[in-house]
Write a protein that holds these residues in place. Structure first.
Motif, mmCIF file in Angstrom:
data_model
loop_
_atom_site.group_PDB
_atom_site.id
_atom_site.type_symbol
_atom_site.label_atom_id
_atom_site.label_comp_id
_atom_site.label_asym_id
_atom_site.label_seq_id
_atom_site.Cartn_x
_atom_site.Cartn_y
_atom_site.Cartn_z
ATOM 1 N N SER A 46 5.407 -13.242 -5.193
ATOM 2 C CA SER A 46 5.727 -12.549 -4.542
ATOM 3 C C SER A 46 6.271 -13.073 -3.096
ATOM 4 C CB SER A 46 4.896 -11.286 -4.193
ATOM 5 O OG SER A 46 3.568 -11.754 -3.667
ATOM 6 N N TYR A 47 5.395 -13.879 -2.592
ATOM 7 C CA TYR A 47 6.028 -14.485 -1.347
ATOM 8 C C TYR A 47 7.257 -15.408 -1.514
ATOM 9 C CZ TYR A 47 1.760 -13.282 1.422
ATOM 10 O OH TYR A 47 0.867 -12.633 1.872
ATOM 11 N N LEU A 48 7.276 -16.235 -2.526
ATOM 12 C CA LEU A 48 8.421 -17.181 -2.826
ATOM 13 C C LEU A 48 9.527 -16.326 -3.033
ATOM 14 C CD1 LEU A 48 6.766 -20.022 -5.028
ATOM 15 C CD2 LEU A 48 7.232 -20.177 -2.456
ATOM 16 N N THR A 49 9.621 -15.304 -3.987
ATOM 17 C CA THR A 49 10.755 -14.259 -4.020
ATOM 18 C C THR A 49 11.125 -13.540 -2.889
ATOM 19 O OG1 THR A 49 9.690 -13.791 -6.314
ATOM 20 C CG2 THR A 49 11.434 -12.381 -5.504
ATOM 21 N N ALA A 50 10.079 -13.309 -2.112
ATOM 22 C CA ALA A 50 10.467 -12.551 -0.817
ATOM 23 C C ALA A 50 11.210 -13.605 0.260
ATOM 24 C CB ALA A 50 9.211 -12.140 -0.125
ATOM 25 N N GLY A 51 10.843 -14.714 0.090
ATOM 26 C CA GLY A 51 11.595 -15.769 0.881
ATOM 27 C C GLY A 51 13.028 -16.088 0.692
ATOM 28 N N LEU A 52 13.040 -16.124 -1.106
ATOM 29 C CA LEU A 52 14.537 -16.342 -1.583
ATOM 30 C C LEU A 52 15.294 -15.172 -0.909
ATOM 31 C CD1 LEU A 52 16.418 -17.604 -3.421
ATOM 32 C CD2 LEU A 52 15.413 -16.178 -5.292
ATOM 33 N N LEU A 53 14.772 -14.107 -1.186
ATOM 34 C CA LEU A 53 15.756 -12.988 -0.783
ATOM 35 C C LEU A 53 15.989 -12.750 0.742
ATOM 36 C CD1 LEU A 53 13.913 -10.229 -3.258
ATOM 37 C CD2 LEU A 53 16.370 -11.118 -3.338
ATOM 38 N N TRP A 54 15.053 -13.024 1.346
ATOM 39 C CA TRP A 54 15.121 -12.995 2.973
ATOM 40 C C TRP A 54 16.336 -13.993 3.286
ATOM 41 C CZ3 TRP A 54 11.332 -15.008 7.157
ATOM 42 C CH2 TRP A 54 11.860 -14.738 8.732
ATOM 43 N N GLY A 55 16.328 -15.344 2.694
ATOM 44 C CA GLY A 55 17.431 -16.388 3.172
ATOM 45 C C GLY A 55 18.738 -15.794 2.452
ATOM 46 N N LEU A 56 18.503 -15.227 1.269
ATOM 47 C CA LEU A 56 19.833 -14.569 0.938
ATOM 48 C C LEU A 56 20.602 -13.363 1.619
ATOM 49 C CD1 LEU A 56 19.402 -14.439 -2.867
ATOM 50 C CD2 LEU A 56 20.911 -15.979 -1.680
ATOM 51 N N LEU A 57 19.640 -12.621 2.348
ATOM 52 C CA LEU A 57 20.279 -11.704 3.242
ATOM 53 C C LEU A 57 20.872 -12.146 4.408
ATOM 54 C CD1 LEU A 57 17.281 -9.016 2.828
ATOM 55 C CD2 LEU A 57 19.787 -8.547 2.811
ATOM 56 N N VAL A 68 8.652 -18.459 4.816
ATOM 57 C CA VAL A 68 9.356 -18.769 5.618
ATOM 58 C C VAL A 68 10.276 -20.129 5.535
ATOM 59 C CG1 VAL A 68 9.750 -19.405 8.375
ATOM 60 C CG2 VAL A 68 8.122 -17.710 7.651
ATOM 61 N N ALA A 69 9.535 -20.890 4.873
ATOM 62 C CA ALA A 69 10.236 -22.373 4.425
ATOM 63 C C ALA A 69 11.341 -22.012 3.443
ATOM 64 C CB ALA A 69 9.153 -23.408 4.124
ATOM 65 N N VAL A 70 11.019 -21.230 2.385
ATOM 66 C CA VAL A 70 11.994 -20.810 1.453
ATOM 67 C C VAL A 70 13.056 -20.211 1.964
ATOM 68 C CG1 VAL A 70 12.176 -19.620 -0.579
ATOM 69 C CG2 VAL A 70 10.366 -21.150 -0.673
ATOM 70 N N ALA A 71 13.006 -19.209 2.674
ATOM 71 C CA ALA A 71 14.089 -18.515 3.269
ATOM 72 C C ALA A 71 14.895 -19.442 4.166
ATOM 73 C CB ALA A 71 13.405 -17.348 4.233
ATOM 74 N N GLY A 72 14.409 -20.517 4.844
ATOM 75 C CA GLY A 72 15.028 -21.224 5.671
ATOM 76 C C GLY A 72 16.086 -22.376 4.894
ATOM 77 N N VAL A 73 15.438 -22.801 3.784
ATOM 78 C CA VAL A 73 16.248 -23.621 2.917
ATOM 79 C C VAL A 73 17.200 -22.843 2.028
ATOM 80 C CG1 VAL A 73 15.833 -24.887 0.551
ATOM 81 C CG2 VAL A 73 14.192 -25.271 2.312
ATOM 82 N N VAL A 74 17.164 -21.673 1.857
ATOM 83 C CA VAL A 74 17.923 -20.921 0.995
ATOM 84 C C VAL A 74 19.283 -20.439 1.983
ATOM 85 C CG1 VAL A 74 18.490 -18.634 0.084
ATOM 86 C CG2 VAL A 74 16.445 -19.732 -0.714
ATOM 87 N N PHE A 75 18.903 -19.938 3.476
ATOM 88 C CA PHE A 75 19.682 -20.059 4.398
ATOM 89 C C PHE A 75 20.647 -21.018 4.639
ATOM 90 C CE2 PHE A 75 20.876 -20.051 8.964
ATOM 91 C CZ PHE A 75 21.944 -19.226 8.764
ATOM 92 N N PHE A 76 19.979 -22.482 4.864
ATOM 93 C CA PHE A 76 20.879 -23.494 5.117
ATOM 94 C C PHE A 76 21.787 -24.048 3.988
ATOM 95 C CE2 PHE A 76 17.228 -24.595 8.262
ATOM 96 C CZ PHE A 76 18.052 -24.355 9.191
ATOM 97 N N VAL A 77 21.228 -23.817 2.669
ATOM 98 C CA VAL A 77 22.219 -24.119 1.455
ATOM 99 C C VAL A 77 23.251 -23.349 1.382
ATOM 100 C CG1 VAL A 77 22.279 -24.185 -0.965
ATOM 101 C CG2 VAL A 77 20.156 -25.349 0.428
#
Length: 554
Positions: free
Chosen positions: A196-207, A242-251
């Motif tokens: 759930s944490y990793l999925t939320a990070g992914l979606l936060w980055g996409l948003l 937070v790390a996953v969100a950051g990676v998704v955002f930068f990519v």
């Protein structure tokens, strides 16, 4: 809470399928609005002002030139994820498309350019349908299948959702990612698993990559973490999120890495424009009272009066039946509204991310058996009224998108009725609101030369002032929605400004008379909304701007 599948017998899956089919029908009907087509006057883009910018940004991308982000200030300042998603869809559909940098290719075959836009619009349609299914999931998860179904029905037929799914934009994607983020946050709240944490990070980055102001949705996941009673929650899990969100955002936003200076300039440009507009009456004459607009006007146009009142009732119901789970989105919704109040823009579509939660709470109100125990017939009548009106409103809007466009109709009238040698003036430069006959020639000198030779028109593009008007001394003037709405909203105030005196001179029947008016009206919305009130936001009139053709009085 039982797993989702145990609460969904086959007939309920069938019901969701019907809802999605209705939603698909409303979103596909009229999808070809404003696209290039064979005709006497070529327009090299759709009539939506943002779509051409997206494709211009997509055209800039090049692996060989190491150009990984668009440099267009407008696109770069909004979020670039949708550009890459549309580019991926174009790549998948490549065998069926004609892609060329040569404008002449599309002038000879406008249908090839239209197919390119349709692929991009199909992405918005898919995202909008997925958002309906996601809201069904969320409602079922938080309450029961009836709440999920009710919320999904409202989202399927709501005009604001239907209309904006016809355009290539970030709005339907915002709704989809946001609903999925709330679902992931709910699982953090309940179970606090790593998934759930990793999925939320992914979606936060996409948003955030989709639209930068959506970074505020991080508030949802942080609240879910701190409210969770699960022994599994940990600071490490939150840090991973937070790390996953950051990676998704930068990519998803290469400009942060490869063009930070360009990104900074784009954001500053957007900020300056926004601050400037806060001190102007803008977008159809709406004053600087953003609170009124985003709490009332945007919903009035985007939802229709019955559904807006239903949503207000849902808000009251939420306030009187507040639970811990409401903390997942209510604080963010308040923050988002406060952000809207600070902007100088007045756009109906900007309330779209709030609508899923309004629909969810309206469905919870509708499903409260104790509340409606003695009033079930009243509930049935109100349901029929709200759903019937809302569906007719959406149908009327998309049906209007299938009829001939005012820009094309006015162009045909100009060609037939304005004689050779006429001196024609319009404010500033031709934009998406102006008749098609004048759009493309301004930006392409060869087409301007062809128009002069064929029609003999002498064109003037005026800064709106009396001095400019008197100097040009035009025999005909073109006025559009964008030119006149602000003035007509408050003529007394605007006649103190150069722009207002310019419009007043043109609307003086002793100086100029109205030769033709091109407009469309939506019957279920009422004449006062789309008729002569001049009280509509400009993004709600994209498919049918009002065009006036004036002639000099004898």
């Amino acid at each position: 809470m039982e797993p989702l599948k145990k609460d969904l017998p086959s007939r309920r899956w069938f019901g969701l399928g019907v809802i999605l089919l209705v939603g698909l029908g409303l979103r596909v009907w009229g999808l070809q609005w404003g696209l290039p087509a064979k005709g006497p006057f070529f327009h090299g883009s759709s009539y939506h002002p943002d779509e051409i910018e997206l494709f211009e940004g997509l055209r800039e991308l090049s692996w060989h030139r190491k150009q990984f982000y668009p440099t267009n200030l407008a696109m770069l300042s909004r979020g670039t994820l949708q550009i890459y998603l549309v580019g991926g869809a174009v790549g998948i559909a490549y065998p069926w498309l004609v892609i060329s940098r040569d404008r002449e290719v599309y002038k000879k075959d406008p249908g090839a350019l239209a197919r390119l836009y349709l692929v991009g619009r199909a992405v918005s349609v898919a995202q909008s349908l997925a958002a309906i299914a996601a809201l069904f999931w969320l409602g079922t998860l938080l309450a029961n299948w009836r709440v999920g179904t009710g919320a999904a029905v409202l989202m399927a037929v709501a005009p604001i959702q239907v209309v904006n799914a016809h355009y290539i934009s970030t709005d339907s994607a915002f709704c989809l990612y946001l609903i999925l983020l709330v679902i992931a946050s709910y699982y953090i709240f309940k179970t606090a698993t790593w998934q759930s944490y990793l999925t939320a990070g992914l979606l936060w980055g996409l948003l955030t990559a989709n639209k930068y102001n959506a970074a505020s949705t991080g508030l949802i996941v942080f609240i879910a973490h701190f409210l969770s009673d699960s022994p599994k929650k940990s600071v490490r899990s939150l840090a991973a999120l937070v790390a996953v969100a950051g990676v998704v955002f930068f990519v998803s936003t290469p400009a942060v890495v490869f063009g930070f200076h360009d990104l900074r300039q784009a954001l500053l440009h957007s900020y300056r424009i926004n601050i400037g507009r806060r001190f102007l009456m803008y977008d159809g004459g709406y004053p600087a009272n953003a609170v009124r607009f985003y709490c009332w006007d945007a919903g009035l146009y985007g939802l229709g009066l019955p559904l807006l009142l239903v949503c207000f009732a849902g808000v009251v119901y939420t306030a009187t039946h507040f639970s811990r789970v409401h903390w997942l989105w209510v604080p963010w919704a308040v923050v988002f509204l406060l952000m809207l109040f600070q902007t100088g823009w007045r756009l109906v579509r900007w309330i779209m991310p709030l609508t899923p939660f309004l629909f969810l709470e309206a469905a919870r109100l509708w499903d409260d058996a104790a509340l409606w125990r003695r009033w079930k017939p009243v509930r049935s009548v109100l349901t029929a009224l709200a759903l019937g009106y809302t569906t007719l409103y959406s149908c009327a809007y998309v049906q209007a998108m299938t009829t001939p466009d005012t820009r094309d109709l006015s162009s045909d009238w100009i060609a037939q009725h304005i004689p050779r040698g006429a001196r024609i003036a319009m404010s500033d430069t031709p934009y998406f609101w102006t008749p098609t006959i004048f759009q493309s020639p301004y930006y392409h000198p060869d087409e301007a030369q062809a128009l002069r030779q064929e029609r003999g028109y002498e064109m003037s593009y005026l800064l709106p002032s009396l001095e400019e008007l008197w100097k040009a001394d035009p025999t005909h003037v073109i006025l559009t929605t964008y030119d006149i709405d602000v003035y007509l909203r408050n003529p007394t105030y605007y006649q103190t400004l150069p722009e207002g005196r310019y419009i007043a001179e043109l609307l003086n029947p002793q100086k100029y008379k109205v030769l033709a008016v091109f407009d469309k009206q939506l019957p279920p919305a009422g004449r006062a909304w789309f008729g002569n009130s001049f009280n509509y936001p400009h993004d709600w009139k994209y498919p049918f701007p009002r065009i006036l053709i004036l002639g000099k009085s004898p």
